[in-house]
Structures are given as structure tokens and as C-alpha cells.
Design a protein around this motif. Structure first.
Motif, PDB file in Angstrom:
ATOM      1  N   SER A  20       0.832  -1.197   0.000  1.00  0.00           N
ATOM      2  CA  SER A  20       0.000   0.000   0.000  1.00  0.00           C
ATOM      3  C   SER A  20       0.872   1.255   0.000  1.00  0.00           C
ATOM      4  O   SER A  20       1.781   1.392   0.824  1.00  0.00           O
ATOM      5  CB  SER A  20      -0.896  -0.005   1.244  1.00  0.00           C
ATOM      6  OG  SER A  20      -1.377   1.283   1.538  1.00  0.00           O
ATOM      7  N   ARG A 169      -5.441  -0.282   6.293  1.00  0.00           N
ATOM      8  CA  ARG A 169      -4.082   0.269   6.244  1.00  0.00           C
ATOM      9  C   ARG A 169      -3.846   1.253   7.387  1.00  0.00           C
ATOM     10  O   ARG A 169      -2.749   1.320   7.939  1.00  0.00           O
ATOM     11  CB  ARG A 169      -3.826   0.946   4.890  1.00  0.00           C
ATOM     12  CG  ARG A 169      -3.992   0.010   3.705  1.00  0.00           C
ATOM     13  CD  ARG A 169      -3.052  -1.202   3.796  1.00  0.00           C
ATOM     14  NE  ARG A 169      -3.578  -2.367   3.110  1.00  0.00           N
ATOM     15  CZ  ARG A 169      -4.110  -3.407   3.722  1.00  0.00           C
ATOM     16  NH1 ARG A 169      -4.212  -3.434   5.041  1.00  0.00           N
ATOM     17  NH2 ARG A 169      -4.550  -4.437   3.041  1.00  0.00           N
ATOM     18  N   SER A 214      -1.730  -3.593  -1.255  1.00  0.00           N
ATOM     19  CA  SER A 214      -2.616  -2.528  -1.714  1.00  0.00           C
ATOM     20  C   SER A 214      -3.987  -3.102  -2.060  1.00  0.00           C
ATOM     21  O   SER A 214      -4.115  -3.949  -2.949  1.00  0.00           O
ATOM     22  CB  SER A 214      -2.014  -1.845  -2.951  1.00  0.00           C
ATOM     23  OG  SER A 214      -2.978  -1.051  -3.610  1.00  0.00           O
TER      24      SER A 214
END
Length: 405
Positions: A20, A169, A214
């Protein structure tokens, strides 16, 4: 630079989904407060991260550091550690400040760290307030939440974040913060949720941290594989975090398998080529905006009637215009605080030429070129290589036919 993509080629193979960008950016900035040099793995290749590292590694002597900001938000994450080191930052924007940058300015103003010089320039200096801050993140995304935490650390302050994002995240970053000695206190009630964060720099950050995958790129490769009749194994993917997207894949007739070793297998062809759906775009654990942009393209490529409801701040008007220019049948209407996008049928033209000029639309348009048979020519293809070199390399490994000249 020109890029030509041959659509309709089945993608097959196994890849490690890149990390990410948001989490990588925040961890790099966090490491800049540390007395040690941690090992961060699975950092994605991106021009913004490269610029951030260059800013943080540079030895400054002058008291004011000038940052000229264009399209990338990642360099803004250098501000908290720079302020902690006792420097000031002159933020200069060449044009009007875009909306994605404005929320960072708003947070700096909340901390009393920013002063407007003129319409497009600010001087940023750490204020003398170092006690407590309360910030309502209801109208801010995960990146702004990460930035708020880092700014609080630069002050050595105790920060309470109201309506913090449930984005995996952001939560992963808070776990890393806790592992280096930070205090994390959750207080989730019926009507609101909050988290209080504090960490006093400098600190030891000797962890070997693997950046989480991600969510955006995992969704991209999933759709690219199934729509081309291919099959991919996505490594480093926690299926439980990916559940909202997997639920849609299953509804659309996609075959999906997951196992305990953080691997997700997705394959086509679709069991139903006529897809109709209604999707409300909202913050995690809902169907997040970046997934919405990909779904908009994906559903435009198949017969059926679908509706996507976007919050006003995430409405992809330019992407819709481009899809209609290429033969799509999309319309939109305004509802209170939202835009409803209607997709009616599919009539996209082969042999397209597309000018790339918007970072948010790069992966959706790349997905489009993979899905529709024929050759798509991208003008200004260097912007794709700047932001997503890892995606292009992985696509070629999976069998995509991409020519660059």
C-alpha cells in the motif's frame, strides 16, 4: 511517450501484490522520527515515495525548507518529521490547491502549524501547542488520518481522532505505532468512534515490517484476470480484509478461492456475461472509492444495467466523460450529497487513443485497455510509468502485451 496495450489477452500466473502506498508513506515518515533505521519490505515503486525519501534523506542547513507540490501527496508526509527537527516548511502550489491536498492544509491549520501567505502558498511551522488535540475525521480519508497521527507525534501530543477510518491500512499503521511504544486507546460508542494516540519521539524503530498489500491493486489484478478469461494467484492478500470486494466478485459470477497462507486465487471466465448491480461507494468496510472507479470501468465493459452511488467528493466526472467518449453509455444525476451514475449497456469502440493526465484515472483506464479487444494507444504514457511501474511489470509477467515507444 506512447504506450500500446493489446486488449483481450488472458492474464495468467502468480504475483505478490505490491504494498500500500498510503501505509508505506506513513511508515517511512514514522521511521524519520526514529533513532534507528528499520527495514521496511514490500514498499511499492512510486514517484511520490521516491520524492518523499529524497526529502527526508537530504541534509538541511537553512531554517526554511521549500516544497513545491504538484500532483503527489506523498511528499507532504515529510512535513511532520521536518517540523520535529526544528525546521519550517514553505508550501508552494503552482496552481489552485486541489481538493486532495486541501484536507492536509486543513489539518495543519487545526494544529495551528500553517499560515497562509497567499492563495497558493503557506508557511508551516510547529506551533507551541504540545498538549492535546481533538480532530474530527468524518470528512477526511485514511491519508489525512495518517497525516494527523504523524503531526501529533511531531508535537509530542496526545491526539484524539473522532470518526477515524476503519481502513485496514490505517489500523495496520496504528499497530506498528503500538509496537514501537506508542499508546493507542480505542473508544468506540454507538454514535461515534474515536481513537487516542500518543508517542514521544525519538524512539527505537527496529522492526522488520512488511507493508500490507494494496487493496486497490489487488482489486485491479482480480478484475483484469477474470475479465480476460485468465487466472491469477494473488500472494500477500488477507482475504478477510478484502471481503467487501470478494463479495462483489462472487455476485458477478467470478470464481474465487482463498487459503490460510494469505493467497487468493481468482479466475475467469465469468459465469454470467450480463451483469447488473447497484453499488453504494463509501468508506471501509464498505465498497471504497478506488474500487468504485475500477467497478465503473468493469461494468461498462459488459451488457447490463448498473447504478453506482458516489459521494460528492469522490465523483469521477472526468472518468465518466472519457468512458462516454469511448462509446460508453453512462449518465449521472445529483442526489443529496451524492451522485448516482447509471450504466446502460455496452458499446465501447476498439482502436482507441487515450490521453493520460489524471493520476486517479490511470489504473481504471489501464483496466479498460486490458478488457476490450483491440489495441489501445495511450498518449503521455510516462505518467503511468511514474506512478505504477510495478503494475506494468507484473502485467507483463502475467502475459499482457504492452509496447512502449
Amino acid at each position: 511517450m506512447t504506450g500500446v496495450v493489446q486488449g483481450g489477452v488472458a492474464l495468467k500466473g502468480e504475483i505478490l501484490v505490491p504494498g500500500s502506498v498510503s501505509e508505506s508513506t506513513a511508515l517511512i515518515a514514522l521511521a524519520a522520527f526514529s533513532k534507528s533505521s528499520p527495514s521496511l519490505k514490500n514498499i511499492p515503486e512510486a514517484i511520490g515515495i521516491k520524492t518523499l525519501n529524497e526529502i527526508l534523506e537530504k541534509k538541511y542547513e537553512d531554517g526554511v525548507i521549500s516544497l513545491d507540490i504538484s500532483y503527489d501527496i506523498e511528499p507532504l508526509f515529510a512535513i511532520p518529521p521536518i517540523l520535529y527537527r526544528g525546521f519550517s516548511v514553505a508550501l508552494n502550489y503552482q496552481n489552485d490547491i486541489p481538493k486532495e491536498f486541501r484536507e492536509f492544509i486543513d489539518i495543519l491549520l487545526l494544529f495551528n502549524d500553517a499560515k497562509e501567505i497567499n492563495k497558493n502558498s503557506y508557511i508551516v511551522k510547529r506551533s507551541s501547542i504540545t498538549d492535546k488535540f481533538t480532530i474530527d475525521l468524518k470528512r477526511h480519508g485514511p491519508d489525512a488520518a495518517l497525516f494527523s497521527v504523524l503531526l501529533a507525534i511531531s508535537h509530542g501530543a496526545f491526539a484524539t481522532l473522532l470518526n477515524y477510518p476503519g481502513d485496514p491500512r490505517f489500523l495496520s499503521f496504528l499497530k506498528a505505532l503500538e509496537q514501537v511504544g506508542g499508546s493507542i486507546l480505542y473508544n468506540d460508542g454507538d454514535n461515534t468512534q474515536s481513537v487516542s494516540v500518543s508517542l514521544q519521539p525519538p524512539f527505537e524503530f527496529s522492526l522488520n515490517t512488511v507493508v500490507s498489500y494494496s487493496l486497490y491493486k489487488a482489486a485491479f489484478f482480480s478484475l483484469a484476470a477474470v475479465a480476460t478469461g485468465g487466472a491469477v494467484n494473488l500472494r500477500n492478500v488477507n482475504a478477510s480484509e478484502f471481503t467487501p470486494f470478494i463479495a462483489k466478485l462472487l455476485k458477478w459470477g467470478v470464481s474465487v478461492e482463498s487459503n490460510q497462507s494469505s493467497e487468493l486465487r481468482v479466475w475467469g471466465p465469468l459465469s454470467n456475461k450480463n451483469i447488473s448491480d447497484n453499488i453504494e461507494i463509501k468508506s471501509y468496510p464498505g465498497f471504497i472509492p478506488s474500487w468504485g472507479y475500477l467497478a465503473l470501468v468493469f461494468l461498462t465493459c459488459f451488457p447490463g444495467n448498473s447504478n453506482l452511488i458516489f459521494p460528492k467528493e469522490y465523483f469521477p466526472q472526468e472518468l465518466i466523460k472519457e468512458l462516454n467518449r469511448l462509446g460508453g453509455q453512462l449518465d449521472f444525476s445529483l442526489a443529496p450529497g451524492n451522485f448516482c451514475v447509471a450504466i446502460r449497456g455496452q458499446n465501447l469502440k476498439p482502436g482507441r487513443k487515450i490521453l493520460l493526465d489524471n493520476r486517479e484515472h490511470l489504473l481504471p483506464l489501464l483496466l479498460l485497455s486490458l478488457l476490450i479487444p483491440g489495441r489501445t494507444t495511450f498518449i503521455n504514457f510516462e505518467i503511468m510509468r511514474y506512478y505504477y511501474p510495478d503494475v506494468l511489470d507484473l502485467l507483463i509477467r502475467l502475459g499482457a502485451k504492452i509496447e512502449v515507444s
